[in-house]
Design a protein around this motif. Structure first.
Motif, PDB file in Angstrom:
ATOM      1  N   HIS A   1      44.067  45.455  36.598  1.00  0.00           N
ATOM      2  CA  HIS A   1      43.772  45.093  35.423  1.00  0.00           C
ATOM      3  C   HIS A   1      42.584  44.127  35.431  1.00  0.00           C
ATOM      4  N   ILE A   2      41.497  43.864  34.443  1.00  0.00           N
ATOM      5  CA  ILE A   2      40.680  43.038  34.386  1.00  0.00           C
ATOM      6  C   ILE A   2      40.905  42.099  33.232  1.00  0.00           C
ATOM      7  N   ASP A   3      40.959  40.869  33.340  1.00  0.00           N
ATOM      8  CA  ASP A   3      41.088  40.024  31.967  1.00  0.00           C
ATOM      9  C   ASP A   3      40.070  38.951  32.066  1.00  0.00           C
ATOM     10  N   GLY A   4      38.706  39.079  31.666  1.00  0.00           N
ATOM     11  CA  GLY A   4      37.813  38.107  31.684  1.00  0.00           C
ATOM     12  C   GLY A   4      37.236  38.123  33.287  1.00  0.00           C
ATOM     13  N   LEU A   5      37.322  37.045  33.905  1.00  0.00           N
ATOM     14  CA  LEU A   5      37.141  36.776  35.113  1.00  0.00           C
ATOM     15  C   LEU A   5      38.341  36.854  36.173  1.00  0.00           C
ATOM     16  N   ARG A   6      39.130  37.278  35.765  1.00  0.00           N
ATOM     17  CA  ARG A   6      40.285  37.633  36.200  1.00  0.00           C
ATOM     18  C   ARG A   6      40.664  38.978  36.578  1.00  0.00           C
ATOM     19  N   MET A   7      41.301  39.149  37.848  1.00  0.00           N
ATOM     20  CA  MET A   7      41.628  40.413  38.327  1.00  0.00           C
ATOM     21  C   MET A   7      43.159  40.229  38.597  1.00  0.00           C
TER      22      MET A   7
END
Length: 128
Positions: free
Chosen positions: A86-92
């Motif tokens: 999953h992608i959360d902004g600049l976070r994977m």
């Protein structure tokens, strides 16, 4: 740094005989090509496996807070795995649960995937 893109990554591994769970949490310091398929493909390549199935898997964290992502199934000579990315902004964020060497851990994999929660990333206070 990978291909000139800076990031911080944490990985967690838990295992018992015949079963392994891997969680990866990566935060990029600048815009990067963040697509869950890239995490999936990297995992498939890393275990020299083949992709059996993949589908969209949006993660609803709360009202008006849905993360894009995928669920996938991978098979290799040693591993039978299911995972999320999953992608959360600049976070994977990624989670993979695998039965190892032919052990049937289908129910364990289901329990791990059912327990999957993505918390909001907390801001880190700046040193002062």
């Amino acid at each position: 740094t990978d291909n000139g893109i800076a990031y911080d990554s944490k990985s967690y591994v838990a295992s018992i005989p015949g079963f392994v769970v891997v969680i990866n949490d990566t935060v990029y310091r600048s815009n990067a090509d963040l697509r869950p398929e890239l995490a999936r493909d990297s995992f498939v390549s890393g275990i020299q496996g083949r992709l059996i199935a993949s589908r969209d898997h949006p993660y609803k964290r709360g009202p008006n807070d849905v993360l894009s992502g995928i669920e996938y199934t991978v098979q290799s000579q040693r591993f039978a795995c299911r995972g999320y990315a999953h992608i959360d902004g600049l976070r994977m964020i990624g989670l993979v649960a695998c039965g190892v060497d032919g052990a049937d851990h289908t129910s364990d994999i289901e329990r791990v995937l059912a327990s999957y929660k993505i918390a909001r990333r907390q801001a880190v206070p700046k040193a002062g």
